[in-house]
Design an enzyme around this catalytic site. Structure first.
Site, PDB file in Angstrom:
ATOM      1  CG  ASN A 203      86.843  31.999  30.549  1.00  0.00           C
ATOM      2  OD1 ASN A 203      85.872  31.514  31.116  1.00  0.00           O
ATOM      3  ND2 ASN A 203      86.759  33.057  29.781  1.00  0.00           N
ATOM      4  CB  CYS A 204      92.730  28.925  31.166  1.00  0.00           C
ATOM      5  SG  CYS A 204      92.588  29.994  29.727  1.00  0.00           S
TER       6      CYS A 204
ATOM      7  CB  SER B 255      89.321  40.506  34.561  1.00  0.00           C
ATOM      8  OG  SER B 255      90.382  39.851  33.922  1.00  0.00           O
TER       9      SER B 255
ATOM     10  NE  ARG C 154      99.177  48.536  26.194  1.00  0.00           N
ATOM     11  CZ  ARG C 154      98.470  47.553  26.750  1.00  0.00           C
ATOM     12  NH1 ARG C 154      98.309  47.502  28.066  1.00  0.00           N
ATOM     13  NH2 ARG C 154      97.936  46.607  26.017  1.00  0.00           N
TER      14      ARG C 154
HETATM   15  C1  LIG Z   1      87.597  25.998  30.354  1.00  0.00           C
HETATM   16  C2  LIG Z   1      88.359  26.921  29.446  1.00  0.00           C
HETATM   17  C3  LIG Z   1      89.733  26.730  29.275  1.00  0.00           C
HETATM   18  C4  LIG Z   1      90.452  27.560  28.428  1.00  0.00           C
HETATM   19  N1  LIG Z   1      91.789  27.371  28.284  1.00  0.00           N
HETATM   20  C5  LIG Z   1      92.492  28.206  27.500  1.00  0.00           C
HETATM   21  C6  LIG Z   1      93.896  28.077  27.379  1.00  0.00           C
HETATM   22  O1  LIG Z   1      94.516  27.221  27.986  1.00  0.00           O
HETATM   23  N2  LIG Z   1      94.565  28.920  26.547  1.00  0.00           N
HETATM   24  C7  LIG Z   1      93.915  29.910  25.842  1.00  0.00           C
HETATM   25  O2  LIG Z   1      94.555  30.665  25.114  1.00  0.00           O
HETATM   26  N3  LIG Z   1      92.577  30.052  25.965  1.00  0.00           N
HETATM   27  C8  LIG Z   1      91.860  29.237  26.763  1.00  0.00           C
HETATM   28  N4  LIG Z   1      90.518  29.401  26.892  1.00  0.00           N
HETATM   29  C9  LIG Z   1      89.843  30.356  26.047  1.00  0.00           C
HETATM   30  C10 LIG Z   1      89.946  31.750  26.569  1.00  0.00           C
HETATM   31  O3  LIG Z   1      89.566  31.825  27.904  1.00  0.00           O
HETATM   32  C11 LIG Z   1      89.013  32.483  25.670  1.00  0.00           C
HETATM   33  O4  LIG Z   1      89.720  32.779  24.502  1.00  0.00           O
HETATM   34  C12 LIG Z   1      88.536  33.719  26.270  1.00  0.00           C
HETATM   35  O5  LIG Z   1      87.760  33.456  27.402  1.00  0.00           O
HETATM   36  C13 LIG Z   1      87.686  34.459  25.286  1.00  0.00           C
HETATM   37  O6  LIG Z   1      87.592  35.687  25.855  1.00  0.00           O
HETATM   38  P1  LIG Z   1      86.563  36.721  25.359  1.00  0.00           P
HETATM   39  O7  LIG Z   1      86.779  37.939  26.221  1.00  0.00           O
HETATM   40  O8  LIG Z   1      86.669  36.905  23.892  1.00  0.00           O
HETATM   41  O9  LIG Z   1      85.125  36.061  25.593  1.00  0.00           O
HETATM   42  P2  LIG Z   1      84.426  35.671  26.939  1.00  0.00           P
HETATM   43  O10 LIG Z   1      85.376  35.083  27.924  1.00  0.00           O
HETATM   44  O11 LIG Z   1      83.238  34.869  26.516  1.00  0.00           O
HETATM   45  O12 LIG Z   1      83.967  37.060  27.513  1.00  0.00           O
HETATM   46  C14 LIG Z   1      82.884  37.778  26.962  1.00  0.00           C
HETATM   47  C15 LIG Z   1      82.288  38.597  28.094  1.00  0.00           C
HETATM   48  O13 LIG Z   1      81.307  39.438  27.542  1.00  0.00           O
HETATM   49  C16 LIG Z   1      80.187  39.436  28.391  1.00  0.00           C
HETATM   50  N5  LIG Z   1      79.023  39.761  27.572  1.00  0.00           N
HETATM   51  C17 LIG Z   1      78.545  39.033  26.540  1.00  0.00           C
HETATM   52  N6  LIG Z   1      77.452  39.655  26.013  1.00  0.00           N
HETATM   53  C18 LIG Z   1      77.288  40.805  26.729  1.00  0.00           C
HETATM   54  C19 LIG Z   1      76.334  41.878  26.669  1.00  0.00           C
HETATM   55  N7  LIG Z   1      75.354  41.886  25.756  1.00  0.00           N
HETATM   56  N8  LIG Z   1      76.454  42.895  27.551  1.00  0.00           N
HETATM   57  C20 LIG Z   1      77.449  42.908  28.467  1.00  0.00           C
HETATM   58  N9  LIG Z   1      78.367  41.918  28.586  1.00  0.00           N
HETATM   59  C21 LIG Z   1      78.278  40.880  27.718  1.00  0.00           C
HETATM   60  C22 LIG Z   1      80.121  38.045  28.980  1.00  0.00           C
HETATM   61  O14 LIG Z   1      79.450  38.038  30.219  1.00  0.00           O
HETATM   62  C23 LIG Z   1      81.597  37.706  29.137  1.00  0.00           C
HETATM   63  O15 LIG Z   1      82.098  38.012  30.420  1.00  0.00           O
HETATM   64  C24 LIG Z   1      89.771  28.599  27.738  1.00  0.00           C
HETATM   65  C25 LIG Z   1      88.393  28.800  27.928  1.00  0.00           C
HETATM   66  C26 LIG Z   1      87.700  27.978  28.781  1.00  0.00           C
HETATM   67  C27 LIG Z   1      86.205  28.221  28.989  1.00  0.00           C
END
Ligand SMILES: Cc1cc2nc3c(=O)[nH]c(=O)nc-3n(C[C@H](O)[C@H](O)[C@H](O)COP(=O)(O)OP(=O)(O)OC[C@H]3O[C@@H](n4cnc5c(N)ncnc54)[C@H](O)[C@@H]3O)c2cc1C
Length: 109
Positions: free
Chosen positions: A43-44, A40, A23
């Site tokens: 997770n939730c 993508s 964007r």
């Molecule tokens: C069961 C569950 C329920 C949830 N419920 C809620 C909710 O109701 N409301 C809410 O706001 N949030 C919720 N969350 C939290 C929300 O999903 C997280 O905030 C979010 O997943 C975090 O996203 P992220 O992209 O920061 O990290 P992640 O989801 O951990 O994504 C990081 C990504 O980076 C990749 N990665 C890591 N290291 C490397 C590397 N060295 N090279 C290449 N790729 C790499 C991983 O494979 C992963 O896909 C929930 C999470 C879970 C697990």
């Protein structure tokens, strides 16, 4: 020189950063490197899938590399794991687990 942005990890944080970057700059090359097979997913929704309320695994997938390429011109590469970054040299290294090839990407400053 074309601006190249490399984002490590997809899903909530990575794909939000990638689409935000698009964007802000419609011309930049934006590459997302995601080590798992999914760029993508909801997770939730995982507890509902494990608990059986969601039965179709595919309904957890929010988008695919093909869709983000078409809609946002973002190059999202799954099965690409980053193992090293060199901030001084603007270099990202890792492995393409699909092919076993080493990955070396230069970013722009
Ligand atoms: C069961 C569950 C329920 C949830 N419920 C809620 C909710 O109701 N409301 C809410 O706001 N949030 C919720 N969350 C939290 C929300 O999903 C997280 O905030 C979010 O997943 C975090 O996203 P992220 O992209 O920061 O990290 P992640 O989801 O951990 O994504 C990081 C990504 O980076 C990749 N990665 C890591 N290291 C490397 C590397 N060295 N090279 C290449 N790729 C790499 C991983 O494979 C992963 O896909 C929930 C999470 C879970 C697990």
């Amino acid at each position: 020189m074309e601006l190249r942005i490399v984002i490590i990890g997809g899903v909530a944080g990575g794909m939000s950063a990638a689409t935000r970057a698009r964007r802000m700059n419609e011309h930049a090359s934006i590459i997302v490197l995601e080590k798992s097979g999914y760029v993508s997913f909801a997770n939730c929704g995982l507890p509902y899938f494990i608990g059986g309320q969601i039965q179709n695994e595919e309904s957890l997938f929010l988008t695919t590399p093909e869709r983000v390429a078409k809609r946002y011109r973002i190059d999202a590469r799954v099965h690409h794991e980053v193992t090293r970054i060199d901030r001084q040299a603007h270099l990202v290294e890792g492995t393409n687990h699909k092919t076993g090839e080493k990955l070396v990407l230069h970013t722009t400053s």
